[in-house]
Design a protein around this motif. Structure first.
Motif, PDB file in Angstrom:
ATOM      1  N   THR A  98       0.919  -1.230  -0.078  1.00 44.31           N
ATOM      2  CA  THR A  98      -0.001   0.106   0.191  1.00 44.31           C
ATOM      3  C   THR A  98       0.794   1.228  -0.072  1.00 44.31           C
ATOM      4  O   THR A  98       0.698   2.258  -0.695  1.00 44.31           O
ATOM      5  N   ARG A  99       2.046   1.058   0.948  1.00 47.34           N
ATOM      6  CA  ARG A  99       2.686   2.277   0.783  1.00 47.34           C
ATOM      7  C   ARG A  99       3.699   2.561  -0.391  1.00 47.34           C
ATOM      8  O   ARG A  99       3.719   3.696  -0.971  1.00 47.34           O
ATOM      9  N   THR A 156       2.789   1.646  -3.421  1.00 46.64           N
ATOM     10  CA  THR A 156       2.147   1.896  -4.543  1.00 46.64           C
ATOM     11  C   THR A 156       1.236   3.281  -4.510  1.00 46.64           C
ATOM     12  O   THR A 156       0.390   3.728  -5.415  1.00 46.64           O
ATOM     13  N   SER A 157       1.173   3.822  -3.405  1.00 49.75           N
ATOM     14  CA  SER A 157       0.583   5.161  -3.121  1.00 49.75           C
ATOM     15  C   SER A 157       1.318   6.157  -3.739  1.00 49.75           C
ATOM     16  O   SER A 157       2.036   7.004  -2.993  1.00 49.75           O
ATOM     17  N   PRO A 179      -0.124   9.575  -5.351  1.00 46.94           N
ATOM     18  CA  PRO A 179      -1.195  10.631  -5.705  1.00 46.94           C
ATOM     19  C   PRO A 179      -0.816  11.216  -7.136  1.00 46.94           C
ATOM     20  O   PRO A 179       0.231  11.527  -7.399  1.00 46.94           O
ATOM     21  N   THR A 221      -8.204  10.984  -5.457  1.00 47.60           N
ATOM     22  CA  THR A 221      -7.796   9.619  -5.206  1.00 47.60           C
ATOM     23  C   THR A 221      -9.132   8.898  -4.823  1.00 47.60           C
ATOM     24  O   THR A 221      -9.943   9.193  -4.339  1.00 47.60           O
ATOM     25  N   SER A 265     -10.011   4.977  -3.411  1.00 49.43           N
ATOM     26  CA  SER A 265      -9.314   3.578  -2.824  1.00 49.43           C
ATOM     27  C   SER A 265     -10.122   2.402  -3.257  1.00 49.43           C
ATOM     28  O   SER A 265     -11.268   2.559  -4.236  1.00 49.43           O
ATOM     29  N   ASP A 311      -7.123   1.457   2.126  1.00 52.74           N
ATOM     30  CA  ASP A 311      -5.960   2.193   1.881  1.00 52.74           C
ATOM     31  C   ASP A 311      -5.281   1.832   0.600  1.00 52.74           C
ATOM     32  O   ASP A 311      -4.520   2.849   0.359  1.00 52.74           O
ATOM     33  N   ALA A 350      -4.962   2.501  -3.114  1.00 55.68           N
ATOM     34  CA  ALA A 350      -5.082   3.357  -3.952  1.00 55.68           C
ATOM     35  C   ALA A 350      -5.276   2.910  -5.408  1.00 55.68           C
ATOM     36  O   ALA A 350      -4.459   2.269  -5.989  1.00 55.68           O
ATOM     37  N   ARG A 367      -5.528   3.717  -9.524  1.00 58.46           N
ATOM     38  CA  ARG A 367      -5.034   4.562 -10.296  1.00 58.46           C
ATOM     39  C   ARG A 367      -5.748   4.410 -11.761  1.00 58.46           C
ATOM     40  O   ARG A 367      -6.450   3.648 -12.095  1.00 58.46           O
TER      41      ARG A 367
END
Length: 375
Positions: free
Chosen positions: A57-58, A60-61, A63, A268, A270, A334, A336, A338
């Motif tokens: 999650t971190r 690929t986050s 924004p 964004t 989720s 959480d 995201a 895209r």
């Protein structure tokens, strides 16, 4: 058993066998959970299959990054006191004489709407043709005073800048008032000019603002424009401002409430929000352990996700979400989504079993009825 009944039983057996063989080709919305896992590179496939966790999650986050370059931000506010070709000026002259050359005694002569021509000059009676472009109203006032002083004693002159038609911008797209607007003292920045045009005509959270200046462009979210004052850039004559709705979208397939291409409604989204936008999971079909997100991931992010450094170019990555895990819904909340992602929800195993069973029972029942009739 009669010959006819024996033939009926054999027909039933044959039909059951055919149904069982054809069960693997029954209609379905896409690959099964196991079939997707077998497409992994670890299984000699062509995709990375990755289970979503906090690390993923971190990594690929990312924004969507929009904003103006330093060249736009550092341009400096356009000085409204500098006269330019196309500006409109107002000039008033008071003459200290009983026989004024421009008006009546002790009364100001007002020259309304004098426009600076393309070469930067204006014409004032008895003063002649005077260069206004590049001067401030005060400098121009002194020039006119000196010219008129040769014709009338001690003239008193004022110069007002009425509008800056020589410095205009064009507003297009989803704005309340499309058109060409002059850059004036109250509208020298992007935010002020948008307000002058009546604001945007779409949902603010979906609005993107693009400013084209010569061969350069910059784009920003409307929300970010107002949240970050440094992004409220000064305008320049000739700027083109386009307001448009966010064009990003993702695709939802499989055992969801609807299979469709869905536009982003906020900056964004989720995974859990994306599922909600298409009606959630189909409770009669969906496997909550088999929610997949198909994505072409840039090499730098793919390397972070896989803990590698050797991957080059975009990588096909399939992210797996399991809503039945203790923190499965939190991870889906959480993670995201895209642009151009494909969300696919697999069918539950029992659904395929039901389809297979139905394909066997229905034909068998029909043939049994036929066999009984023959007997």
């Amino acid at each position: 058993m009669t010959l006819q009944a024996s033939k009926g039983v054999r027909a039933v057996a044959l039909l059951v066998f055919v149904a069982a063989v054809s069960a693997c080709t029954l209609p379905r919305s896409g690959p099964s959970r196991n079939e997707i896992f077998t497409s992994s590179i670890l299984e000699d496939g062509d995709s990375f299959v990755v289970e979503v966790n906090d690390h993923v999650t971190r990594a690929t986050s990312v924004p969507p990054a929009l904003g103006f370059s330093a060249e736009f931000r550092n341009a400096g506010v356009l000085g409204s006191d500098v006269i330019r070709p196309g500006d409109r000026l107002g000039v008033s002259v008071w003459e200290n004489t009983d026989v004024p050359i421009l008006g009546v005694p002790q009364t100001a002569t007002v020259l309304e709407e004098i426009q600076v021509d393309g070469e930067g000059f204006i014409f004032v009676p008895y003063a002649g043709r005077i260069r206004a472009s590049g001067n401030t109203p005060e400098a121009l006032r002194n020039m006119i005073t000196r010219k008129l002083d040769q014709q009338t004693p001690d003239p008193q002159v004022t110069v007002r800048r009425l509008a800056g038609d020589g410095s205009t911008v064009a507003l297009m797209g989803a704005v309340t008032g499309q058109g060409v607007y002059a850059i004036e003292r109250p509208t020298r920045t992007l935010g002020a000019m948008l307000a002058r045009a009546g604001g945007v005509s779409i949902e603010p959270e979906q609005a993107q603002i693009t400013v084209t200046r010569g061969n350069r462009k910059g784009t920003i979210w409307l929300d970010d424009l107002y949240a970050n004052p440094e992004m409220d850039i000064p305008l320049r004559g000739g700027d083109q401002i386009l307001v448009e709705r966010d064009k990003r979208a993702f695709t939802a397939m499989g055992a969801t409430g609807g299979q469709q291409r869905v536009n982003f409604e906020t900056q964004t989204i989720s995974a859990i929000e994306a599922l909600a936008l298409v009606g959630g999971l189909n409770s009669n079909l969906a496997d909550p352990t088999g929610i997949f997100v198909f994505r072409d991931e840039p090499a730098d992010i793919a390397n972070k996700v896989m803990g590698r450094t050797d991957l080059k170019g975009d990588q096909r990555v399939i992210y797996v979400l399991d809503l039945t895990k203790p923190n499965g819904i939190f991870e889906a909340r959480d993670f995201a989504i895209r642009e151009q992602d494909t969300i696919y929800v697999t069918e539950a195993p029992y659904t395929r079993f039901q389809k297979t069973l139905s394909s066997i029972i229905a034909p068998a029942a029909n043939v049994t009825t036929l066999a009984n009739g023959l007997q």
